[in-house]
Design a protein around this motif. Structure first.
Motif, mmCIF file in Angstrom:
data_model
loop_
_atom_site.group_PDB
_atom_site.id
_atom_site.type_symbol
_atom_site.label_atom_id
_atom_site.label_comp_id
_atom_site.label_asym_id
_atom_site.label_seq_id
_atom_site.Cartn_x
_atom_site.Cartn_y
_atom_site.Cartn_z
ATOM 1 N N UNK A 272 47.149 68.118 21.010
ATOM 2 C CA UNK A 272 46.787 68.787 19.748
ATOM 3 C C UNK A 272 47.910 69.713 19.306
ATOM 4 N N UNK A 273 48.531 70.428 20.237
ATOM 5 C CA UNK A 273 49.614 71.346 19.884
ATOM 6 C C UNK A 273 50.797 70.584 19.278
ATOM 7 N N UNK A 274 51.165 69.458 19.891
ATOM 8 C CA UNK A 274 52.294 68.702 19.357
ATOM 9 C C UNK A 274 51.912 67.908 18.108
ATOM 10 N N UNK A 275 50.629 67.697 17.909
ATOM 11 C CA UNK A 275 50.182 67.095 16.649
ATOM 12 C C UNK A 275 50.472 68.023 15.473
ATOM 13 N N UNK A 276 50.436 69.331 15.729
ATOM 14 C CA UNK A 276 50.787 70.299 14.683
ATOM 15 C C UNK A 276 52.264 70.205 14.315
ATOM 16 N N UNK A 277 53.107 69.844 15.292
ATOM 17 C CA UNK A 277 54.531 69.674 15.003
ATOM 18 C C UNK A 277 54.736 68.484 14.067
ATOM 19 N N UNK A 278 54.023 67.383 14.318
ATOM 20 C CA UNK A 278 54.134 66.222 13.419
ATOM 21 C C UNK A 278 53.651 66.590 12.016
ATOM 22 N N UNK A 279 52.607 67.380 11.942
ATOM 23 C CA UNK A 279 52.111 67.825 10.637
ATOM 24 C C UNK A 279 53.167 68.661 9.920
ATOM 25 N N UNK A 280 53.945 69.431 10.694
ATOM 26 C CA UNK A 280 54.989 70.258 10.103
ATOM 27 C C UNK A 280 56.057 69.399 9.426
ATOM 28 N N UNK A 281 56.533 68.323 10.096
ATOM 29 C CA UNK A 281 57.591 67.547 9.442
ATOM 30 C C UNK A 281 57.053 66.654 8.333
ATOM 31 N N UNK A 282 55.762 66.348 8.343
ATOM 32 C CA UNK A 282 55.174 65.670 7.183
ATOM 33 C C UNK A 282 55.161 66.607 5.969
ATOM 34 N N UNK A 283 54.768 67.858 6.203
ATOM 35 C CA UNK A 283 54.738 68.835 5.099
ATOM 36 C C UNK A 283 56.152 69.110 4.604
ATOM 37 N N UNK A 284 57.122 69.182 5.527
ATOM 38 C CA UNK A 284 58.506 69.406 5.126
ATOM 39 C C UNK A 284 59.017 68.264 4.245
ATOM 40 N N UNK A 285 58.564 67.046 4.535
ATOM 41 C CA UNK A 285 58.970 65.898 3.722
ATOM 42 C C UNK A 285 58.526 66.055 2.280
ATOM 43 N N UNK A 286 57.315 66.590 2.088
ATOM 44 C CA UNK A 286 56.760 66.716 0.743
ATOM 45 C C UNK A 286 57.147 68.016 0.046
ATOM 46 N N UNK A 287 57.701 68.974 0.794
ATOM 47 C CA UNK A 287 58.021 70.283 0.205
ATOM 48 C C UNK A 287 59.038 70.170 -0.929
ATOM 49 N N UNK A 288 60.085 69.341 -0.722
ATOM 50 C CA UNK A 288 61.113 69.177 -1.750
ATOM 51 C C UNK A 288 60.520 68.690 -3.063
#
Length: 328
Positions: A272-288
């Motif tokens: 679950x903790x590392x699932x949050x890391x994957x969520x972080x780079x998904x959000x970073x992809x859409x931030x731009x």
């Protein structure tokens, strides 16, 4: 599409069905070999250097893993006096190599970066079905499988952080999801449900990126899209990351519940903790796309919301709809 491609796609599906319906090792091996020889011509459909490299990578990895699998099958058939745990370990390693699970994962992102979105979609979804079914029917070493699960979840999360290529990023995401599928691999109904939901999500994402012709993160901000389309694409990526209340959270919810029932709380906590890391780079992809000014040429027609985008929204929002209907 050429007629020959339809033939190879048919053979690809048939070979997987052969492996799924087999009741002995030799038939499963034949299905896997036929699957490999069907997918390589699909990879080589475009006559360029990248496709040739991808085909060679896939051929070498699958050949080595098939060779290990066939060697162990021969040892089993001649009843060679070898400890069962060694045979099971080698067979497990060969299947993990075919899946692209950590620590045998290095070929997967590299190959994905050399093929288009549709071929990537097949590799990340359909090509995993037969090896996962073989793994599900084995009496595997729990320690080794647990190590593969943890390494897949950790490497799949950390590997995607510094990626600029969306295809490599989706490859590391696939490795992460594979770790979650392996965690409930002994319960065939649960991992099949996870696999089906993941396959639908990956098809939606790959089809969308292919339609927009997006291959790198910096291209996401330059796509001329209207606001509803941006929101739907953002929801799709959040669903891939497993954020509630979207449909991508449902399979992870099932895995969490199953692991709590099996008293594997520590492993579940790490996942679950590392699932949050994957969520972080998904959000970073859409931030731009949301925060940076659109740099596309203004006289190009914007990518408007169409029926495909509406279906994508409907799929990703199906979990809260089901829960609301259940409450009512």
């Amino acid at each position: 599409m050429k007629k020959s491609m339809w033939f190879f796609l048919f053979t690809l599906v048939a070979s997987t069905m052969i492996t799924l319906s087999s009741n002995n090792w030799v038939s499963m091996w034949m299905g896997l070999e036929l699957n490999m020889m069907s997918f390589i011509p699909i990879i080589l459909n475009k006559n360029n250097k990248s496709s040739a490299e991808a085909g060679m990578i896939y051929f070498l990895i699958q050949s080595v893993s098939s060779m290990m699998l066939m060697f162990m099958i021969m040892m089993i058939m001649i009843k060679y006096m070898m400890p069962n745990y060694i045979m099971n370990t080698v067979i497990t390693i060969s299947i993990l190599m075919k899946l692209g699970a950590a620590p045998f994962h290095m070929w997967m992102p590299e190959m994905l970066s050399k093929i288009n979105w549709y071929k990537s979609m097949i590799l990340m979804s359909w090509q995993k079905m037969a090896p996962l079914m073989m793994m599900s029917n084995m009496n595997t070493n729990n320690i080794m499988i647990n190590c593969a699960i943890l390494m897949s979840v950790i490497i799949g999360s950390l590997g995607g952080i510094n990626q600029t290529s969306l295809r490599k990023l989706m490859g590391y995401s696939s490795i992460n999801h594979l770790g979650w599928m392996l965690a409930i691999n002994k319960n065939i109904n649960m991992w099949m449900l996870y696999f089906m939901i993941y396959s639908v999500m990956i098809m939606i994402v790959c089809q969308t990126f292919n339609k927009m012709k997006i291959y790198f993160i910096n291209q996401v901000g330059s796509v001329n899209m209207n606001s509803p389309s941006k929101i739907i694409l953002f929801i799709m990526m959040l669903s891939m990351g497993g954020l509630p209340p979207f449909i991508g959270f449902l399979p992870k919810w099932i895995v969490i519940q199953e692991m709590i029932n099996s008293s594997e709380v520590f492993m579940m906590f790490i996942m679950v903790m590392f699932s949050l890391v994957t969520l972080m780079f998904y959000i970073r992809t859409m931030t731009n796309m949301f925060l940076l000014q659109n740099s596309s040429i203004k006289w190009i027609q914007p990518y408007k919301m169409n029926m495909n985008m509406f279906i994508n929204l409907l799929v990703n929002m199906s979990l809260p709809m089901i829960l609301i209907m259940d409450i009512l």
